[in-house]
Design a protein around this motif. Structure first.
Motif, PDB file in Angstrom:
ATOM      1  N   GLN A   1       0.850  -1.181   0.000  1.00 45.29           N
ATOM      2  CA  GLN A   1       0.000   0.000   0.000  1.00 45.29           C
ATOM      3  C   GLN A   1       0.891   1.238   0.000  1.00 45.29           C
ATOM      4  OE1 GLN A   1      -2.781   0.115   3.196  1.00 45.29           O
ATOM      5  NE2 GLN A   1      -3.579   2.127   2.645  1.00 45.29           N
ATOM      6  N   VAL A   2       0.626   2.125  -0.967  1.00 46.29           N
ATOM      7  CA  VAL A   2       1.448   3.321  -1.101  1.00 46.29           C
ATOM      8  C   VAL A   2       1.122   4.312   0.015  1.00 46.29           C
ATOM      9  CG1 VAL A   2       2.010   5.284  -2.578  1.00 46.29           C
ATOM     10  CG2 VAL A   2       1.595   3.031  -3.596  1.00 46.29           C
ATOM     11  N   GLN A   3       2.158   4.871   0.589  1.00 47.74           N
ATOM     12  CA  GLN A   3       2.006   5.936   1.581  1.00 47.74           C
ATOM     13  C   GLN A   3       2.868   7.114   1.166  1.00 47.74           C
ATOM     14  OE1 GLN A   3       2.930   3.963   5.338  1.00 47.74           O
ATOM     15  NE2 GLN A   3       0.748   3.840   5.779  1.00 47.74           N
ATOM     16  N   LEU A   4       2.341   8.326   1.388  1.00 45.46           N
ATOM     17  CA  LEU A   4       3.043   9.547   1.058  1.00 45.46           C
ATOM     18  C   LEU A   4       3.230  10.366   2.330  1.00 45.46           C
ATOM     19  CD1 LEU A   4       1.027  10.536  -2.152  1.00 45.46           C
ATOM     20  CD2 LEU A   4       3.160   9.242  -2.018  1.00 45.46           C
ATOM     21  N   VAL A   5       4.442  10.839   2.541  1.00 44.00           N
ATOM     22  CA  VAL A   5       4.742  11.661   3.708  1.00 44.00           C
ATOM     23  C   VAL A   5       5.308  12.985   3.216  1.00 44.00           C
ATOM     24  CG1 VAL A   5       6.062  11.869   5.829  1.00 44.00           C
ATOM     25  CG2 VAL A   5       5.162   9.637   5.137  1.00 44.00           C
ATOM     26  N   GLU A   6       4.600  14.061   3.530  1.00 43.42           N
ATOM     27  CA  GLU A   6       4.999  15.392   3.087  1.00 43.42           C
ATOM     28  C   GLU A   6       5.728  16.128   4.208  1.00 43.42           C
ATOM     29  OE1 GLU A   6       0.733  15.756   0.786  1.00 43.42           O
ATOM     30  OE2 GLU A   6       1.060  15.712   2.934  1.00 43.42           O
ATOM     31  N   SER A   7       6.572  17.049   3.805  1.00 44.02           N
ATOM     32  CA  SER A   7       7.253  17.903   4.768  1.00 44.02           C
ATOM     33  C   SER A   7       7.668  19.191   4.077  1.00 44.02           C
ATOM     34  CB  SER A   7       8.468  17.197   5.358  1.00 44.02           C
ATOM     35  OG  SER A   7       9.400  16.859   4.344  1.00 44.02           O
ATOM     36  N   GLY A   8       8.013  20.191   4.884  1.00 36.87           N
ATOM     37  CA  GLY A   8       8.566  21.421   4.346  1.00 36.87           C
ATOM     38  C   GLY A   8       7.657  22.621   4.385  1.00 36.87           C
ATOM     39  N   GLY A   9       6.420  22.448   4.793  1.00 37.82           N
ATOM     40  CA  GLY A   9       5.531  23.597   4.871  1.00 37.82           C
ATOM     41  C   GLY A   9       5.890  24.499   6.036  1.00 37.82           C
ATOM     42  N   GLY A  10       5.205  25.649   6.101  1.00 35.98           N
ATOM     43  CA  GLY A  10       5.457  26.569   7.202  1.00 35.98           C
ATOM     44  C   GLY A  10       5.012  27.972   6.881  1.00 35.98           C
ATOM     45  N   LEU A  11       5.473  28.890   7.700  1.00 35.48           N
ATOM     46  CA  LEU A  11       5.163  30.305   7.547  1.00 35.48           C
ATOM     47  C   LEU A  11       6.352  31.014   6.901  1.00 35.48           C
ATOM     48  CD1 LEU A  11       3.446  32.860   8.184  1.00 35.48           C
ATOM     49  CD2 LEU A  11       4.586  32.896  10.421  1.00 35.48           C
ATOM     50  N   VAL A  12       6.063  31.796   5.883  1.00 39.45           N
ATOM     51  CA  VAL A  12       7.117  32.517   5.179  1.00 39.45           C
ATOM     52  C   VAL A  12       6.588  33.888   4.789  1.00 39.45           C
ATOM     53  CG1 VAL A  12       6.476  31.568   2.927  1.00 39.45           C
ATOM     54  CG2 VAL A  12       8.823  32.340   3.321  1.00 39.45           C
ATOM     55  N   GLN A  13       7.478  34.853   4.719  1.00 39.13           N
ATOM     56  CA  GLN A  13       7.081  36.199   4.310  1.00 39.13           C
ATOM     57  C   GLN A  13       6.930  36.283   2.799  1.00 39.13           C
ATOM     58  OE1 GLN A  13       9.986  38.914   5.929  1.00 39.13           O
ATOM     59  NE2 GLN A  13       8.996  38.938   7.935  1.00 39.13           N
ATOM     60  N   PRO A  14       6.127  37.201   2.325  1.00 35.39           N
ATOM     61  CA  PRO A  14       6.024  37.403   0.872  1.00 35.39           C
ATOM     62  C   PRO A  14       7.393  37.609   0.249  1.00 35.39           C
ATOM     63  CG  PRO A  14       4.320  38.630   1.995  1.00 35.39           C
ATOM     64  CD  PRO A  14       5.220  38.090   3.076  1.00 35.39           C
ATOM     65  N   GLY A  15       7.597  36.955  -0.885  1.00 36.55           N
ATOM     66  CA  GLY A  15       8.886  37.011  -1.551  1.00 36.55           C
ATOM     67  C   GLY A  15       9.845  35.925  -1.114  1.00 36.55           C
ATOM     68  N   GLY A  16       9.478  35.191  -0.087  1.00 37.18           N
ATOM     69  CA  GLY A  16      10.337  34.133   0.413  1.00 37.18           C
ATOM     70  C   GLY A  16      10.194  32.838  -0.362  1.00 37.18           C
ATOM     71  N   SER A  17      10.900  31.819   0.107  1.00 33.94           N
ATOM     72  CA  SER A  17      10.936  30.523  -0.570  1.00 33.94           C
ATOM     73  C   SER A  17      10.696  29.388   0.422  1.00 33.94           C
ATOM     74  CB  SER A  17      12.290  30.305  -1.253  1.00 33.94           C
ATOM     75  OG  SER A  17      12.531  31.272  -2.241  1.00 33.94           O
ATOM     76  N   SER A  21       8.677  18.554   0.300  1.00 39.26           N
ATOM     77  CA  SER A  21       9.137  17.212  -0.066  1.00 39.26           C
ATOM     78  C   SER A  21       8.004  16.226   0.160  1.00 39.26           C
ATOM     79  CB  SER A  21      10.332  16.799   0.792  1.00 39.26           C
ATOM     80  OG  SER A  21      11.414  17.680   0.624  1.00 39.26           O
ATOM     81  N   CYS A  22       7.985  15.204  -0.676  1.00 35.78           N
ATOM     82  CA  CYS A  22       6.988  14.138  -0.545  1.00 35.78           C
ATOM     83  C   CYS A  22       7.689  12.819  -0.808  1.00 35.78           C
ATOM     84  CB  CYS A  22       5.844  14.342  -1.516  1.00 35.78           C
ATOM     85  SG  CYS A  22       4.640  12.987  -1.528  1.00 35.78           S
ATOM     86  N   ALA A  23       7.783  12.008   0.230  1.00 29.45           N
ATOM     87  CA  ALA A  23       8.439  10.709   0.111  1.00 29.45           C
ATOM     88  C   ALA A  23       7.390   9.615   0.004  1.00 29.45           C
ATOM     89  CB  ALA A  23       9.338  10.473   1.316  1.00 29.45           C
ATOM     90  N   ALA A  24       7.536   8.766  -0.993  1.00 26.98           N
ATOM     91  CA  ALA A  24       6.597   7.670  -1.214  1.00 26.98           C
ATOM     92  C   ALA A  24       7.212   6.347  -0.786  1.00 26.98           C
ATOM     93  CB  ALA A  24       6.217   7.608  -2.689  1.00 26.98           C
ATOM     94  N   SER A  25       6.351   5.457  -0.298  1.00 28.15           N
ATOM     95  CA  SER A  25       6.806   4.125   0.066  1.00 28.15           C
ATOM     96  C   SER A  25       5.696   3.129  -0.219  1.00 28.15           C
ATOM     97  CB  SER A  25       7.193   4.073   1.542  1.00 28.15           C
ATOM     98  OG  SER A  25       6.083   4.384   2.359  1.00 28.15           O
ATOM     99  N   GLY A  26       6.104   1.880  -0.509  1.00 32.15           N
ATOM    100  CA  GLY A  26       5.111   0.826  -0.723  1.00 32.15           C
ATOM    101  C   GLY A  26       4.448   0.858  -2.081  1.00 32.15           C
ATOM    102  N   GLY A  27       4.869   0.013  -3.001  1.00 32.98           N
ATOM    103  CA  GLY A  27       4.201  -0.097  -4.289  1.00 32.98           C
ATOM    104  C   GLY A  27       4.533   1.002  -5.264  1.00 32.98           C
ATOM    105  N   VAL A  28       5.642   1.702  -5.046  1.00 36.21           N
ATOM    106  CA  VAL A  28       5.955   2.835  -5.907  1.00 36.21           C
ATOM    107  C   VAL A  28       6.416   2.417  -7.293  1.00 36.21           C
ATOM    108  CG1 VAL A  28       6.472   4.354  -3.981  1.00 36.21           C
ATOM    109  CG2 VAL A  28       8.291   2.966  -4.986  1.00 36.21           C
ATOM    110  N   PHE A  29       6.660   1.123  -7.515  1.00 37.91           N
ATOM    111  CA  PHE A  29       7.107   0.682  -8.828  1.00 37.91           C
ATOM    112  C   PHE A  29       6.017   0.877  -9.870  1.00 37.91           C
ATOM    113  CE2 PHE A  29       4.611  -3.196  -8.967  1.00 37.91           C
ATOM    114  CZ  PHE A  29       4.375  -3.451  -7.625  1.00 37.91           C
ATOM    115  N   GLN A  30       4.781   1.084  -9.440  1.00 37.10           N
ATOM    116  CA  GLN A  30       3.680   1.311 -10.368  1.00 37.10           C
ATOM    117  C   GLN A  30       3.386   2.792 -10.580  1.00 37.10           C
ATOM    118  OE1 GLN A  30       0.291  -0.846  -8.971  1.00 37.10           O
ATOM    119  NE2 GLN A  30       1.175  -2.857  -9.396  1.00 37.10           N
ATOM    120  N   THR A  31       4.301   3.653 -10.146  1.00 35.45           N
ATOM    121  CA  THR A  31       4.058   5.088 -10.228  1.00 35.45           C
ATOM    122  C   THR A  31       4.077   5.568 -11.670  1.00 35.45           C
ATOM    123  OG1 THR A  31       5.047   5.444  -8.063  1.00 35.45           O
ATOM    124  CG2 THR A  31       4.884   7.349  -9.525  1.00 35.45           C
ATOM    125  N   TYR A  32       3.043   6.297 -12.041  1.00 32.88           N
ATOM    126  CA  TYR A  32       2.945   6.907 -13.358  1.00 32.88           C
ATOM    127  C   TYR A  32       3.317   8.383 -13.273  1.00 32.88           C
ATOM    128  CZ  TYR A  32       0.736   8.648 -17.638  1.00 32.88           C
ATOM    129  OH  TYR A  32       0.482   9.256 -18.835  1.00 32.88           O
TER     130      TYR A  32
END
Length: 116
Positions: A1-17, A21-32
């Motif tokens: 069973q595919v699972q996705l784990v996201e990270s990297g969000g937060g608060l940033v000021q306008p003009g910032g960066s 990231s999204c890491a996948a696990s389980g069954g990713v060989f079928q990824t289109y």
């Protein structure tokens, strides 16, 4: 069973960066394709960017020139680099994985807030 784990969000000021990231696990060989959608309060979920297993990217017009999508196949991870962020980019960002059978799997979402 595919699972996705996201990270990297937060608060940033306008003009910032931020880089999501999204890491996948389980069954990713079928990824289109993998990608990112976002949903702001009161709005529908919308596609931000997608990258196919060939490496070809698709960037939505409204973030083109500011956002880029990339992937590290060895890590089964997709990234969304967001530059020159605007308050209108504030939303929950969801990672997606689409397999060859047409099934879409979603991550839990990560909040991005652009505010001074």
């Amino acid at each position: 069973q595919v699972q996705l784990v996201e990270s990297g969000g937060g608060l940033v000021q306008p003009g910032g960066s931020l880089r999501l990231s999204c890491a996948a696990s389980g069954g990713v060989f079928q990824t289109y394709a993998m990608g990112w959608h976002r949903q702001a309060p009161g709005n529908q979920r919308e596609l931000v960017a997608r990258i196919w297993n060939t490496g070809s990217p698709l960037i939505a017009d409204y973030v083109k020139g500011r956002f880029t999508i990339s992937k590290d196949s060895a890590k089964d991870t997709v990234y969304l680099q967001m530059n020159n962020l605007e308050p209108e980019d504030t939303a929950v960002y969801y990672c997606e994985l689409v397999n060859y059978g047409g099934l879409t799997v979603w991550g839990q979402g990560t909040q991005v807030t652009v505010s001074s």
